[in-house]
Enzyme design. Structure first.
Site, mmCIF file in Angstrom:
data_model
loop_
_atom_site.group_PDB
_atom_site.id
_atom_site.type_symbol
_atom_site.label_atom_id
_atom_site.label_comp_id
_atom_site.label_asym_id
_atom_site.label_seq_id
_atom_site.Cartn_x
_atom_site.Cartn_y
_atom_site.Cartn_z
ATOM 1 C CB CYS A 119 -38.765 -12.887 -67.329
ATOM 2 S SG CYS A 119 -38.745 -12.526 -65.575
ATOM 3 C CG HIS A 254 -41.844 -10.378 -69.105
ATOM 4 N ND1 HIS A 254 -42.546 -11.230 -68.276
ATOM 5 C CD2 HIS A 254 -40.836 -9.853 -68.352
ATOM 6 C CE1 HIS A 254 -41.969 -11.225 -67.077
ATOM 7 N NE2 HIS A 254 -40.940 -10.401 -67.094
ATOM 8 C CG ASN A 284 -42.006 -10.054 -63.518
ATOM 9 O OD1 ASN A 284 -42.265 -11.097 -64.108
ATOM 10 N ND2 ASN A 284 -40.860 -9.420 -63.641
HETATM 11 O O1 UT7 Z 1 -38.806 -9.628 -65.256
HETATM 12 C C1 UT7 Z 1 -37.507 -9.199 -65.102
HETATM 13 C C2 UT7 Z 1 -37.401 -7.834 -65.570
HETATM 14 N N1 UT7 Z 1 -37.418 -6.909 -64.431
HETATM 15 C C3 UT7 Z 1 -37.661 -5.650 -64.688
HETATM 16 O O2 UT7 Z 1 -37.917 -5.321 -65.818
HETATM 17 C C4 UT7 Z 1 -37.526 -4.643 -63.563
HETATM 18 C C5 UT7 Z 1 -36.917 -3.412 -64.119
HETATM 19 N N2 UT7 Z 1 -36.717 -2.352 -63.111
HETATM 20 C C6 UT7 Z 1 -37.737 -1.656 -62.603
HETATM 21 O O3 UT7 Z 1 -38.874 -1.894 -62.942
HETATM 22 C C7 UT7 Z 1 -37.412 -0.509 -61.672
HETATM 23 O O4 UT7 Z 1 -36.015 -0.332 -61.639
HETATM 24 C C8 UT7 Z 1 -37.936 -0.730 -60.237
HETATM 25 C C9 UT7 Z 1 -39.448 -0.607 -60.239
HETATM 26 C C10 UT7 Z 1 -37.526 -2.106 -59.744
HETATM 27 C C11 UT7 Z 1 -37.365 0.310 -59.271
HETATM 28 O O5 UT7 Z 1 -37.609 1.621 -59.749
HETATM 29 P P1 UT7 Z 1 -36.451 2.698 -59.696
HETATM 30 O O6 UT7 Z 1 -37.041 3.964 -60.147
HETATM 31 O O7 UT7 Z 1 -35.291 2.167 -60.446
HETATM 32 O O8 UT7 Z 1 -36.153 2.805 -58.141
HETATM 33 P P2 UT7 Z 1 -34.802 2.565 -57.349
HETATM 34 O O9 UT7 Z 1 -34.533 1.114 -57.205
HETATM 35 O O10 UT7 Z 1 -33.714 3.399 -57.928
HETATM 36 O O11 UT7 Z 1 -35.184 3.161 -55.937
HETATM 37 C C12 UT7 Z 1 -35.575 4.533 -55.781
HETATM 38 C C13 UT7 Z 1 -35.948 4.789 -54.354
HETATM 39 C C14 UT7 Z 1 -34.873 4.357 -53.343
HETATM 40 O O12 UT7 Z 1 -34.887 5.296 -52.290
HETATM 41 P P3 UT7 Z 1 -33.777 6.459 -52.206
HETATM 42 O O13 UT7 Z 1 -32.466 5.718 -52.165
HETATM 43 O O14 UT7 Z 1 -33.962 7.264 -53.456
HETATM 44 O O15 UT7 Z 1 -34.141 7.152 -50.964
HETATM 45 C C15 UT7 Z 1 -35.364 3.030 -52.842
HETATM 46 O O16 UT7 Z 1 -34.900 2.730 -51.546
HETATM 47 O O17 UT7 Z 1 -37.121 4.026 -54.001
HETATM 48 C C16 UT7 Z 1 -36.861 3.262 -52.822
HETATM 49 N N3 UT7 Z 1 -37.631 2.017 -52.899
HETATM 50 C C17 UT7 Z 1 -38.866 1.885 -52.387
HETATM 51 N N4 UT7 Z 1 -39.674 2.736 -51.744
HETATM 52 C C18 UT7 Z 1 -40.889 2.291 -51.394
HETATM 53 C C19 UT7 Z 1 -37.264 0.859 -53.474
HETATM 54 N N5 UT7 Z 1 -38.259 -0.036 -53.369
HETATM 55 C C20 UT7 Z 1 -39.260 0.584 -52.704
HETATM 56 C C21 UT7 Z 1 -40.541 0.176 -52.298
HETATM 57 N N6 UT7 Z 1 -41.309 1.071 -51.643
HETATM 58 N N7 UT7 Z 1 -41.031 -1.071 -52.559
#
Ligand code: UT7
Length: 327
Positions: A119, A254, A284
């Protein structure tokens, strides 16, 4: 006091962009995988993304964006000296995406190469172009970010496949002798930390056919690093130029996540209306996200000549960095 002598700088003289025709909304994704518009919008600000058709490759889209940047600048393709393409999703291992673009646009006098910094690819590309221009090696450089992440997404992993989209953006930089307060790239700062390679990567490539070649991310870890490292990158750019944050007219970050974008904007004390946001419509697009956003804000007249624009990115590597430019 004697007037300072003019400086040779890389001045941005044109921008261009290309987005695939097909738009995929969060609801479209929710029909195929276990997700929802509410989850994606709340966590990321993403509402839709563009996904490439088979013919819309990194080279095809990059060429379209490059043509638009040349047209905006009123420059003929055979005046271009170099083409640098930030991409992690090239058409082929080799030849580079850059030479395919060179052929497509008939930039007959240009050399070109691809640059892999995930990225941060566009910021890295700007930095290399800036150095080549300052050194007098070339006069006009196309810096392009072009990505088809839809081809490397694992649609079984809802934590990543909802976050990315496809597209390309391009800028044309031209060497000019300018006054110290004139236009051009004022600074670039690049960083990498390969010890964090395991938190955002693609598991495979032509050199590792034993792996599927899908994007893998520990989102929480990337998020944690992003806020800290991008804040320090922004401070570094300001300090290197002896500027306070209120000197910045526009932040073009970004486009990974609305929450990260807002966090860096807040750190700079910039009101949201001076931060360019496309993540809601493009998701993204990795190395393409900054030139896509920059093009949009230049083309619609928000970013105007004379204004100071700060670009920043972080991605797989980890790689991160900034570029400060005056239009
Ligand atoms: O360009 C490269 C740079 N990349 C980034 O900057 C990405 C940085 N990270 C993020 O933006 C965030 O970490 C995410 C948006 C990717 C994820 O957000 P989060 O608050 O960290 O969520 P998580 O991965 O901890 O997941 C929380 C919950 C989980 O469920 P449980 O275990 O709490 O029941 C996941 O299974 O959300 C669930 N989950 C989803 N639910 C619905 C994960 N993906 C999804 C989804 N739809 N697509």
């Amino acid at each position: 006091m004697a007037e300072s002598s003019p400086l040779r700088r890389a001045v941005l003289i044109g921008t261009g962009a290309y987005l695939p025709e097909t738009i995929v909304t969060n609801d479209d994704l929710a029909q195929k995988i276990d997700t929802s518009d509410a989850w994606i919008t709340e966590r990321t600000g993403i509402r839709q993304r563009h996904f490439a058709a088979p013919y819309e490759t990194a080279a095809y889209m990059g060429a379209q964006a490059a043509r638009a940047a040349l047209q905006a600048a009123g420059v003929a393709a055979d005046e271009v000296g170099a083409i640098i393409v930030g991409t992690s999703t090239p058409d082929q291992a080799f030849p580079s995406t850059a030479v395919h673009i060179q052929a497509a646009i008939s930039a007959t006098k240009a050399f070109g190469f691809d640059l892999a910094a995930a990225c941060s690819g566009f910021i890295y590309g700007l930095s290399v172009a800036d150095a080549m221009i300052r050194a007098g090696q070339v006069d006009k450089v196309l810096v392009i970010g072009s990505e088809v992440y839809s081809r490397i997404l694992n649609f079984e992993d809802r934590g990543t496949c909802v976050l990315f989209g496809d597209g390309a953006g391009a800028v044309l930089l031209q060497a000019r002798e300018v006054a110290a307060d004139g236009p051009g790239l004022l600074s670039t700062h690049l960083h990498a930390d390969g010890t964090q390679a395991g938190i955002l990567y693609v598991d495979g490539a032509v050199g590792r056919r034993d792996m599927p070649g899908h994007l893998v991310m520990n989102g929480r870890e990337v998020f944690r690093h992003a806020v800290t490292l991008l804040s320090s990158a922004v401070s570094e750019a300001l300090a290197a130029n002896g500027l306070a944050s209120d000197a910045i007219d526009w932040l073009v970050p970004h486009q990974a996540n609305r929450r990260i974008i807002d966090g860096v904007g807040k750190k700079l004390g910039l009101p949201p209306e001076r931060v360019v946001v496309t993540v809601d419509r493009h998701a993204n697009t990795s190395a393409a996200s900054i030139p896509l956003a920059l093009h949009e804000a230049v083309a619609d007249g928000r970013i105007r000549p004379g204004q100071l624009v700060l670009l920043e990115a972080l991605g797989g590597g980890l790689t991160w960095g900034s570029a400060l430019l005056r239009l």
